[in-house]
Design a protein around this motif. Structure first.
Motif, PDB file in Angstrom:
ATOM      1  N   GLY A 111       3.402   0.039  -3.168  1.00 36.44           N
ATOM      2  CA  GLY A 111       3.613   0.370  -4.574  1.00 36.44           C
ATOM      3  C   GLY A 111       2.605   1.354  -5.127  1.00 36.44           C
ATOM      4  N   GLY A 112       1.673   1.805  -4.288  1.00 37.42           N
ATOM      5  CA  GLY A 112       0.707   2.818  -4.723  1.00 37.42           C
ATOM      6  C   GLY A 112      -0.102   2.402  -5.931  1.00 37.42           C
ATOM      7  N   GLY A 113      -0.446   1.098  -6.018  1.00 36.22           N
ATOM      8  CA  GLY A 113      -1.279   0.639  -7.126  1.00 36.22           C
ATOM      9  C   GLY A 113      -0.474   0.210  -8.348  1.00 36.22           C
ATOM     10  N   ARG A 114       0.856   0.395  -8.292  1.00 36.36           N
ATOM     11  CA  ARG A 114       1.675  -0.056  -9.425  1.00 36.36           C
ATOM     12  C   ARG A 114       2.260  -1.416  -9.100  1.00 36.36           C
ATOM     13  NH1 ARG A 114       5.688   4.355 -11.572  1.00 36.36           N
ATOM     14  NH2 ARG A 114       5.688   2.841 -13.280  1.00 36.36           N
ATOM     15  N   ILE A 115       2.666  -2.122 -10.145  1.00 41.42           N
ATOM     16  CA  ILE A 115       3.126  -3.505  -9.951  1.00 41.42           C
ATOM     17  C   ILE A 115       4.402  -3.549  -9.111  1.00 41.42           C
ATOM     18  CG2 ILE A 115       4.414  -3.639 -12.133  1.00 41.42           C
ATOM     19  CD1 ILE A 115       3.265  -6.570 -12.305  1.00 41.42           C
ATOM     20  N   HIS A 116       5.291  -2.548  -9.334  1.00 45.42           N
ATOM     21  CA  HIS A 116       6.538  -2.516  -8.566  1.00 45.42           C
ATOM     22  C   HIS A 116       6.224  -2.150  -7.130  1.00 45.42           C
ATOM     23  CE1 HIS A 116       8.651  -2.974 -12.301  1.00 45.42           C
ATOM     24  NE2 HIS A 116       7.910  -2.000 -12.800  1.00 45.42           N
ATOM     25  N   GLY A 117       6.613  -2.986  -6.214  1.00 39.92           N
ATOM     26  CA  GLY A 117       6.349  -2.713  -4.807  1.00 39.92           C
ATOM     27  C   GLY A 117       5.072  -3.340  -4.299  1.00 39.92           C
ATOM     28  N   ALA A 118       4.275  -3.946  -5.201  1.00 41.29           N
ATOM     29  CA  ALA A 118       3.029  -4.577  -4.756  1.00 41.29           C
ATOM     30  C   ALA A 118       3.336  -5.940  -4.136  1.00 41.29           C
ATOM     31  CB  ALA A 118       2.077  -4.750  -5.936  1.00 41.29           C
ATOM     32  N   ASP A 119       2.485  -6.369  -3.169  1.00 46.15           N
ATOM     33  CA  ASP A 119       2.650  -7.703  -2.573  1.00 46.15           C
ATOM     34  C   ASP A 119       2.094  -8.774  -3.499  1.00 46.15           C
ATOM     35  OD1 ASP A 119       3.733  -6.630  -0.304  1.00 46.15           O
ATOM     36  OD2 ASP A 119       1.787  -6.399   0.680  1.00 46.15           O
TER      37      ASP A 119
END
Ligand code: ADP
Ligand code: MG
Ligand code: ZN
Length: 471
Positions: free
Chosen positions: A133-141
Motif C-alpha cells: 500500500g506504499g504507506g497508505r491504509i489501503h493495501g496495508a497488512d
C-alpha cells in the motif's frame, strides 16, 4: 494555461516547543520509544481531566502577535472523529471562538497574505501503515499507532485564499517558519513533522471575481512537496475544466514518488465532527497584562529585520539578497561590515552568496575584504577566494591575499595586456569589431593567461569595449 489563475489558501499545523503536552504532564519529545510518553489524560481513560498548559498558551499568543492577529477570549471544542490515532475519539481544538484572529503575513517580495485565524489544539497520535500500500491504509497488512504525539500542543494557522502561485506558497511557508523559529514558538522542523501543511487550491479564469471549487491536499511535509503538489494540481484541475468537467471538492493525498495527487475522501463538513464546547475546560481569556508581557518579549521579526537591513545597505526592502541575508541570520554581520566602511550592496551580495551555510567571519575582517575588493586591490574572484579562506581558517585578509599571491595588479598592467592581446591577434580583433561578440571571451582568456589569472574579467571586458569604441 495563461488564462487561468491559481488560488491557494494554506492551513499550517505547527507543534509548539513546550516541555510537556497541552493538557497533561507527559513530555513533548520527538523520536522517543513509541507509546512511552502517555498517561490517562492523553490516552483519554475514563475519569481523567485535562489541565491547560500555560506555556503553550503563551507560545500560541506569541504566534498570534507575530502574525498581527487580534488575540481574543476563546473557548475549546471537542472535534469528534473515529480514527484510531486519537484514543479519546475526539480532539480538543478551537472552533468558532479561536484565540487569534484577523492577522497577516507579508512575504519578502511585498505580497500580503491574510491570516484568518491561528487556533490552539492538540496533535493526534501517529499511525504508520505497514506491508504494502506504499504507506497508505489501503493495501496495508496492518497499522501501528504511536500515542506519544497525541496531546502535543499545536497551533493551526489558516491563511486567507490570497496566494496566487506555487512560488508564493513556498515563500509563505518559508517566511512563516522563520517567524515561528524567531519567536521561539517551534523548532518548525518539517522533517520531524513539527510543521505540516494542508494546501487548498482552486483555479479560476483570470479576472474572475468568484473562486472556483477547491481541492485540499493533506499533510505536505516539505516546502518542495508543497510546490510540486500545487503545480500538479494546476495541471489536473485545468485539464478537467478545459474538458468541461467540474473540479470535485474533496481531500486529496500527495504521492511524493509518483508526483501526483489522488482522491482520499470527499471533504468532511463541520457537522461531520459534531463539535460541542469542551465541558472539562474553562474559557481562555488572556488578561491585558499577560498579553502585554508576551508582546514585550517578542524579538525583532524577519520582516522588520529586512526593513532595517535594506536601510543600512541602501537597497530596496524587496531585494532578494536582503531576504537571503536575513534568512541566513547574517544581517548583524552585514550591518557591522557597513559600519566598518564596507559598501552595502557588495556586503549583501558577498554575504548572501559566499557565506551561506558557513560560520560567519569576524565583521572587521569581512569588511576589510570588501574594502580591498571595492578599492580594486582584489578582483571579485580573488575576494571570494580570500573570503572562503577567512571562513574556513580565519586570519587577516591582507595576509591571506599575500599568501595566495593576490598582489594588486596596477590598472595599466591590465590595459597593457589588453592592448598586447589585440595587437597579437588582429584577425580575431577584426571579427570581434565586426560584431562577433563571443570573441570577447577569447581576448579575456589571452589577458588572463598573460596576467596569470590576476586580471578582473569584468575590467578586461570593459577595456575591450573601450578599445572598440575608440577605433
Ligand atoms: P475548512 O477546510 O475547514 O472547510 P475553510 O473553509 O475555512 O476551512 O478553508 C480552509 C482553507 O481553504 C483556508 O486556508 C482558505 O483560505 C482556503 N480556501 C477557501 N476557499 C478556497 C478556494 N476556493 N480556493 C483555494 N483556497 C480556498
Ligand atoms: Mg481544512
Ligand atoms: Zn499524557
Amino acid at each position: 494555461m495563461t488564462e487561468w489563475e491559481m488560488v491557494v489558501g494554506l492551513e499550517v499545523h505547527c507543534e509548539l516547543a513546550t516541555a510537556t503536552k497541552l493538557f497533561c504532564a507527559c513530555p513533548n519529545a520527538f523520536g522517543d520509544e513509541p507509546n512511552t510518553n502517555v498517561c490517562p489524560v492523553c490516552l483519554g481513560l475514563p475519569g481523567s481531566l485535562p489541565v491547560l498548559n500555560r506555556h503553550a498558551v503563551e507560545l500560541a499568543m506569541r504566534v498570534g502577535l507575530a502574525l498581527h492577529c487580534s488575540v481574543e477570549p476563546s473557548i475549546f471544542h471537542r472535534k469528534n472523529y473515529f480514527y484510531p490515532d486519537m484514543p479519546k475519539d475526539y480532539q480538543i481544538s478551537q472552533y468558532d471562538e479561536p484565540l487569534n484572529v484577523g492577522g497577516r503575513l507579508d512575504l519578502p517580495d511585498g505580497t500580503r497574505v491574510g491570516v484568518t485565524r491561528a487556533h490552539l489544539e492538540e496533535d493526534t497520535g501517529k499511525t504508520t501503515h505497514v506491508g504494502g500500500g506504499g504507506g497508505r491504509i489501503h493495501g496495508a497488512d496492518h497499522s501501528l499507532v504511536d500515542y506519544n504525539r497525541a496531546g502535543v500542543p499545536l497551533v493551526e494557522i489558516v491563511s486567507e485564499p490570497d496566494i496566487r502561485s506555487a512560488e508564493q506558497a513556498k515563500a509563505y511557508v518559508n517566511e512563516l517558519r522563520a517567524i515561528l523559529v524567531a519567536i521561539g514558538a517551534s523548532d518548525a522542523r518539517m522533517e520531524e513533522g513539527s510543521l505540516r501543511i494542508d494546501a487548498n487550491v482552486s483555479m479560476r479564469r483570470a479576472g474572475a471575481e468568484v473562486y472556483g471549487t477547491r481541492a485540499e491536499i493533506k499533510n505536505l511535509n516539505s516546502v518542495r512537496s508543497l510546490g510540486r503538489a500545487l503545480e500538479y494540481e494546476v495541471r489536473r484541475q485545468v485539464g478537467r475544466l478545459e474538458a468541461g468537467e467540474a473540479v470535485v471538492q474533496e481531500t486529496r493525498h500527495w504521492n511524493e514518488d509518483e508526483g501526483r495527487t489522488s482522491s482520499m475522501r470527499s471533504k468532511e463538513e463541520a457537522y461531520d465532527y459534531r463539535y460541542f464546547p469542551e465541558p472539562d475546560l474553562v474559557a481562555l481569556a488572556p488578561s491585558a497584562e499577560w498579553l502585554a508581557g508576551v508582546r514585550a518579549v517578542l524579538p525583532v521579526l524577519p520582516s522588520e529585520r529586512r526593513v532595517d537591513l535594506a536601510r543600512v545597505a541602501g537597497v530596496a526592502e524587496t531585494d532578494a539578497a536582503v531576504a537571503a541575508v536575513v534568512q541566513q541570520g547574517l544581517d548583524g554581520l552585514v550591518t557591522a561590515a557597513v559600519g566598518a566602511g564596507a559598501d552595502g550592496r557588495l556586503a549583501l551580495n558577498r554575504a548572501a552568496n559566499e557565506l551561506a551555510h558557513a560560520t560567519p567571519p569576524d565583521a572587521g575582517a569581512f569588511a576589510k575584504v570588501l574594502r580591498m575588493e571595492a578599492d580594486g586591490r582584489l578582483t571579485a574572484t580573488q575576494a571570494k577566494g580570500v573570503l572562503a579562506e577567512l571562513v574556513s581558517a580565519g586570519g587577516d585578509p591582507e595576509a591571506i591575499a599575500a599568501a595566495k599571491g593576490f598582489e594588486a595588479l596596477e590598472g595599466d598592467v591590465v590595459a597593457g595586456a589588453v592592448d598586447a592581446a589585440i595587437a597579437a591577434h588582429p584577425g580575431e580583433w577584426e571579427r570581434y569589431a565586426g560584431g562577433e561578440a563571443k570573441l570577447a571571451g577569447f581576448f579575456v582568456g589571452k589577458v588572463m593567461a598573460a596576467t596569470a589569472g590576476k586580471a578582473d574579467g569584468k575590467a578586461v571586458t570593459a577595456l575591450l569595449r573601450e578599445r572598440l569604441a575608440g577605433r
